[in-house]
Scaffold this active site. Structure first.
Site: not given
Length: 308
Positions: A159, A182, A250, A253, A276, A285
């Site tokens: 990120r 995150k 982004h 990524r 994730h 994806y």
């Protein structure tokens, strides 16, 4: 007016979200804003001070009225779904501590919305983005800095905040680096040689002292490089190449993940590389790949394209 008891309960819930769920500070602030807006609506809706008892007495009708109110203010379905998730989480927390049954309220359905699929760049477009970014800065060292940061986002799936969060101590980059993403979650990310070389080229030209405890990427005056500046560089590069507005930092990524998937990478490994929390997030994806396949099918298949 929200009662002191309810205000205190909200603060404790936010601490719980922060400590137990490991939510990032920006997420915690968003939750606080969402729940406070909900409580303010209840006060207006019922016309009296709102305390803990108001949460115990919530009805499905209250929830629907609140959602209708928000939609009437122009809140998009996606945003309202996020707000509802935060409110439900708070109600569930309160029910566990004040012994009431929130089942009916928690059954409130979020508004339907079409999930936006990520728009990855083609491989040649990603390569062109990296090569062309070098021509956006006036200072040679700043141009090398931009190339290094963009190469990290595409080559390692970082990120923008993760790339700019690297410290002087992180360089020279090892074969793998530890990234804090995150919610404070850590992951190990392999570093491709191109990213390592780009960072070293930048370090060799940077006029500022890249101390161990200081940001690796610096602005012109020596302070930390702001995300807005890197986003501006990407936007300028995008316009120069004639790429769509979806070609953002982004998107680099997303491109990393999509190109890995196309090359035979498995979802579980890509999930770990991206950081994730849920495999469901990574599975989007496969939808991107399927969507592209269907576009090719429709354009090439005789029946799909209308050719005979």
């Amino acid at each position: 007016m929200i009662s002191p008891a309810l205000t205190d309960a909200l603060a404790r819930w936010l601490d719980h979200v922060r400590a137990i769920d490991g939510a990032a500070e920006n997420t915690v602030k968003a939750y606080q804003t969402d729940v406070l807006a909900f409580l303010a609506f209840l006060q207006t809706h019922h016309g009296d001070s709102q305390g803990i008892n108001a949460i115990k007495c919530l009805t499905v009708s209250d929830m629907r009225s609140w959602m209708a109110h928000e939609r009437g203010r122009g809140v998009a379905a996606r945003s309202l779904a996020r707000m509802l998730s935060a409110v439900k989480s708070f109600i569930r927390y309160m029910a566990e501590r004040h012994d009431f049954d929130p089942s009916a309220v928690l059954m409130t359905r979020a508004p339907k919305f079409q999930k936006k699929l990520p728009r990855p760049l083609a491989v040649d477009a990603a390569k062109a983005m990296i090569e062309t970014a070098e021509f956006q800065a006036r200072e040679h060292w700043a141009a090398l800095r931009d190339v290094a940061a963009i190469t990290l986002m595409y080559g390692c799936g970082l990120r923008i905040s993760e790339a700019l969060g690297l410290k002087g101590r992180d360089a020279p980059l090892a074969d793998v680096i530890r990234i804090t993403g995150k919610g404070g979650k850590e992951r190990i990310v392999p570093v491709v040689p191109a990213a390592r070389d780009a960072v070293e080229a930048y370090r060799g030209a940077c006029p500022h002292d890249l101390a161990d405890d200081q940001p690796l990427f610096r602005g012109i005056r020596g302070g930390a490089l702001h995300a807005a500046q890197l986003q501006k560089t990407v936007a300028q590069t995008r316009m120069q190449l004639g790429l769509p507005a979806t070609a953002t930092p982004h998107a680099l990524r997303h491109s990393f993940a999509t190109h890995l998937l196309n090359a035979g990478g498995d979802l579980r490994s890509i999930q770990e590389l991206l950081g994730h929390a849920s495999l469901n997030t990574t599975q989007m994806y496969t939808a991107v790949d399927t969507a592209r396949l269907m576009e090719v099918y429709k354009s090439a298949h005789p029946r799909a394209s209308g050719r005979k």
